[in-house]
Design a protein around this motif. Structure first.
Motif, PDB file in Angstrom:
ATOM      1  N   ARG A  16     -80.888  11.221  -5.486  1.00 44.03           N
ATOM      2  CA  ARG A  16     -79.582  10.694  -5.903  1.00 44.03           C
ATOM      3  C   ARG A  16     -78.457  11.309  -5.084  1.00 44.03           C
ATOM      4  NH1 ARG A  16     -81.594  11.637 -11.047  1.00 44.03           N
ATOM      5  NH2 ARG A  16     -80.075  13.298 -11.414  1.00 44.03           N
ATOM      6  N   SER A  17     -78.565  12.592  -4.795  1.00 43.45           N
ATOM      7  CA  SER A  17     -77.544  13.265  -3.994  1.00 43.45           C
ATOM      8  C   SER A  17     -77.502  12.709  -2.577  1.00 43.45           C
ATOM      9  CB  SER A  17     -77.821  14.769  -3.969  1.00 43.45           C
ATOM     10  OG  SER A  17     -76.914  15.419  -3.117  1.00 43.45           O
ATOM     11  N   ASP A  75     -76.023   9.290  -2.707  1.00 44.57           N
ATOM     12  CA  ASP A  75     -74.585   9.369  -2.944  1.00 44.57           C
ATOM     13  C   ASP A  75     -73.834   9.755  -1.668  1.00 44.57           C
ATOM     14  OD1 ASP A  75     -72.326   9.188  -4.657  1.00 44.57           O
ATOM     15  OD2 ASP A  75     -72.250  11.380  -4.711  1.00 44.57           O
ATOM     16  N   ARG A 127     -73.631   6.585   0.353  1.00 47.22           N
ATOM     17  CA  ARG A 127     -73.366   5.420  -0.503  1.00 47.22           C
ATOM     18  C   ARG A 127     -72.636   4.291   0.231  1.00 47.22           C
ATOM     19  NH1 ARG A 127     -72.104   5.168  -6.268  1.00 47.22           N
ATOM     20  NH2 ARG A 127     -72.190   7.423  -6.222  1.00 47.22           N
ATOM     21  N   ARG A 137     -73.951   1.462  -7.255  1.00 46.81           N
ATOM     22  CA  ARG A 137     -74.032   2.525  -8.258  1.00 46.81           C
ATOM     23  C   ARG A 137     -75.384   3.225  -8.139  1.00 46.81           C
ATOM     24  NH1 ARG A 137     -71.717  -0.897 -13.394  1.00 46.81           N
ATOM     25  NH2 ARG A 137     -69.593  -1.139 -12.568  1.00 46.81           N
ATOM     26  N   ILE A 138     -75.351   4.525  -8.262  1.00 42.05           N
ATOM     27  CA  ILE A 138     -76.567   5.324  -8.226  1.00 42.05           C
ATOM     28  C   ILE A 138     -76.695   5.985  -9.592  1.00 42.05           C
ATOM     29  CG2 ILE A 138     -77.735   7.251  -7.109  1.00 42.05           C
ATOM     30  CD1 ILE A 138     -75.672   6.407  -4.717  1.00 42.05           C
TER      31      ILE A 138
END
Length: 129
Positions: free
Chosen positions: A86-87, A90, A93, A111-112
Motif C-alpha cells: 500500500r505504501s 501510494d 499513486r 484509492r488504495i
C-alpha cells in the motif's frame, strides 16, 4: 488504444454476466499493464501484483456538493493487505492513475485501501507470479 476501444464496444454489446466478467478481465489486464509500466523491474512489478488483493472500477455513490454533484464520479480502487505494498502504491499513486487513464480506464481518482476479511484470500494476479 484502438484495440481497447473496440473491446469496450464489444463488451457493451454483451448482456448480463458476460459483459460484467469481460469488463472485469479487461480492467485487470489494464491494471497489470499499468503496474508493469510504472515498475519496469520485473521483480518489483511481481511484488506489487502479488500483493494486490483486488482492483475495481466503480461509481462512488457518496453524496457530493457543487455543480457536478449529479454526474457520475468514477473511482479506481486497489485493495492490498500488505502495508508495504500500500505504501509503494501510494508513493506512485498519481503515475499509476495517469497510466490507467492512458490505457482507457476513465476515473476521477485512484484509492488504495486495505484488504479486509475475505478479501485477504483473493489474489487475482497470482497466476503471473
Amino acid at each position: 488504444m484502438k484495440l481497447g476501444a473496440e473491446l469496450s464496444r464489444i463488451i457493451n454489446r454483451l448482456d448480463g454476466d458476460a459483459a460484467k466478467f469481460m469488463s472485469i478481465a479487461l480492467n485487470n489486464e489494464r491494471y497489470r499493464e499499468a503496474v508493469h509500466a510504472i515498475w519496469p523491474d520485473a521483480a518489483a512489478a511481481r511484488l506489487i501484483l502479488e500483493g494486490t488483493n483486488g482492483f475495481y472500477v466503480r461509481e462512488d455513490t457518496a453524496p457530493r456538493k457543487g455543480p457536478d454533484k449529479d454526474t457520475p464520479y468514477m473511482v479506481c480502487v486497489v485493495c492490498a493487505s500488505d502495508a508495504l505494498i500500500r505504501s509503494e502504491l501510494d508513493t506512485h499513486r498519481e503515475l499509476l492513475h495517469l497510466k490507467l487513464r492512458q490505457l482507457g480506464i476513465e476515473s476521477e481518482e485512484l484509492r488504495i485501501v486495505p484488504a479486509r476479511r475475505g478479501m485477504k484470500a483473493r489474489h487475482p494476479f497470482r497466476e503471473e507470479v
